[in-house]
Motif scaffolding. Structure first.
Motif, PDB file in Angstrom:
ATOM      1  N   ARG A  15       0.738  -1.121   0.034  1.00  0.00           N
ATOM      2  CA  ARG A  15      -0.042  -0.086  -0.117  1.00  0.00           C
ATOM      3  C   ARG A  15       0.901   1.102   0.026  1.00  0.00           C
ATOM      4  O   ARG A  15       1.963   1.278   0.576  1.00  0.00           O
ATOM      5  CB  ARG A  15      -0.727   0.069   1.337  1.00  0.00           C
ATOM      6  CG  ARG A  15      -1.789  -1.105   1.285  1.00  0.00           C
ATOM      7  CD  ARG A  15      -2.946  -0.996   2.279  1.00  0.00           C
ATOM      8  NE  ARG A  15      -3.522  -2.380   2.550  1.00  0.00           N
ATOM      9  CZ  ARG A  15      -4.591  -2.672   1.794  1.00  0.00           C
ATOM     10  NH1 ARG A  15      -4.839  -2.298   0.737  1.00  0.00           N
ATOM     11  NH2 ARG A  15      -5.204  -3.854   2.021  1.00  0.00           N
ATOM     12  N   ASP A  70      -3.698   3.930 -10.379  1.00  0.00           N
ATOM     13  CA  ASP A  70      -4.754   4.907 -10.460  1.00  0.00           C
ATOM     14  C   ASP A  70      -6.203   4.409 -10.739  1.00  0.00           C
ATOM     15  O   ASP A  70      -6.929   5.102 -10.404  1.00  0.00           O
ATOM     16  CB  ASP A  70      -4.399   5.869 -11.744  1.00  0.00           C
ATOM     17  CG  ASP A  70      -3.228   6.696 -11.667  1.00  0.00           C
ATOM     18  OD1 ASP A  70      -2.582   6.912 -10.540  1.00  0.00           O
ATOM     19  OD2 ASP A  70      -2.599   7.285 -12.752  1.00  0.00           O
ATOM     20  N   GLN A  71      -6.224   3.358 -10.908  1.00  0.00           N
ATOM     21  CA  GLN A  71      -7.592   2.513 -10.906  1.00  0.00           C
ATOM     22  C   GLN A  71      -8.093   2.015  -9.726  1.00  0.00           C
ATOM     23  O   GLN A  71      -9.084   1.388  -9.457  1.00  0.00           O
ATOM     24  CB  GLN A  71      -7.741   1.431 -12.248  1.00  0.00           C
ATOM     25  CG  GLN A  71      -7.544   1.949 -13.432  1.00  0.00           C
ATOM     26  CD  GLN A  71      -7.252   1.090 -14.368  1.00  0.00           C
ATOM     27  OE1 GLN A  71      -7.651  -0.169 -14.307  1.00  0.00           O
ATOM     28  NE2 GLN A  71      -7.317   1.430 -15.675  1.00  0.00           N
ATOM     29  N   LEU A  72      -7.044   1.825  -8.685  1.00  0.00           N
ATOM     30  CA  LEU A  72      -7.443   1.286  -7.317  1.00  0.00           C
ATOM     31  C   LEU A  72      -8.422   2.268  -6.541  1.00  0.00           C
ATOM     32  O   LEU A  72      -8.311   3.427  -6.803  1.00  0.00           O
ATOM     33  CB  LEU A  72      -6.097   1.268  -6.632  1.00  0.00           C
ATOM     34  CG  LEU A  72      -5.381   0.074  -7.049  1.00  0.00           C
ATOM     35  CD1 LEU A  72      -4.148   0.085  -6.157  1.00  0.00           C
ATOM     36  CD2 LEU A  72      -5.801  -1.297  -7.037  1.00  0.00           C
ATOM     37  N   PRO A  73      -9.264   1.822  -5.726  1.00  0.00           N
ATOM     38  CA  PRO A  73     -10.106   2.645  -4.815  1.00  0.00           C
ATOM     39  C   PRO A  73      -9.358   3.726  -3.935  1.00  0.00           C
ATOM     40  O   PRO A  73      -8.107   3.168  -3.481  1.00  0.00           O
ATOM     41  CB  PRO A  73     -10.825   1.599  -3.964  1.00  0.00           C
ATOM     42  CG  PRO A  73     -10.586   0.213  -4.587  1.00  0.00           C
ATOM     43  CD  PRO A  73      -9.402   0.283  -5.297  1.00  0.00           C
ATOM     44  N   ALA A  74      -9.694   4.856  -3.769  1.00  0.00           N
ATOM     45  CA  ALA A  74      -8.897   5.783  -3.258  1.00  0.00           C
ATOM     46  C   ALA A  74      -8.805   5.839  -1.743  1.00  0.00           C
ATOM     47  O   ALA A  74      -8.072   6.354  -0.884  1.00  0.00           O
ATOM     48  CB  ALA A  74      -9.492   7.212  -3.343  1.00  0.00           C
ATOM     49  N   SER A  75      -9.565   4.976  -1.207  1.00  0.00           N
ATOM     50  CA  SER A  75      -9.594   4.321   0.314  1.00  0.00           C
ATOM     51  C   SER A  75      -8.682   3.585   0.997  1.00  0.00           C
ATOM     52  O   SER A  75      -8.659   3.144   2.080  1.00  0.00           O
ATOM     53  CB  SER A  75     -11.197   3.953   0.458  1.00  0.00           C
ATOM     54  OG  SER A  75     -11.442   2.653  -0.138  1.00  0.00           O
ATOM     55  N   ALA A  76      -7.556   3.195   0.163  1.00  0.00           N
ATOM     56  CA  ALA A  76      -6.599   2.236   0.613  1.00  0.00           C
ATOM     57  C   ALA A  76      -5.692   3.081   1.691  1.00  0.00           C
ATOM     58  O   ALA A  76      -5.571   4.349   1.606  1.00  0.00           O
ATOM     59  CB  ALA A  76      -5.714   2.136  -0.629  1.00  0.00           C
TER      60      ALA A  76
END
Length: 93
Positions: A15, A70-76
């Motif tokens: 992460r 960039d395609q991952l959820p922003a909540s990581a």
């Protein structure tokens, strides 16, 4: 992103707040796997070493990782809560 998504053999989650942080986490993970004698990670470690040695030739891989990140959820979770490499060679999460 997982080790596997970055070209490695396991599902360890990396992460970070940027693709660069995730790539650096993968590099640390692969170095630790190499130090512990984990042969399963060796091909990915050699590929990563090659990317560091020839960054211009590795731009395609780098851009692919950036797009995937960039395609991952922003909540990581932030990078400071990143998981550590496994303690035992071959251990998968």
């Amino acid at each position: 992103m997982t080790c596997r998504q970055l070209g490695g053999p396991c599902e360890l989650q990396h992460r970070g707040s940027s693709a660069d942080e995730v790539i650096q986490a993968q590099d640390r993970h692969l170095k630790e796997a190499e130090r512990s004698g984990d042969a399963e990670h060796q091909p990915a470690r050699e590929a990563m070493k090659g990317r560091w040695r020839r960054p211009r030739q590795s731009l395609g891989w780098y851009r692919d990782v950036q797009r995937a990140f960039d395609q991952l959820p922003a909540s990581a979770p932030p990078a400071d809560r990143a998981e550590q490499p496994p303690e035992h060679p071959g251990h998968q999460r």
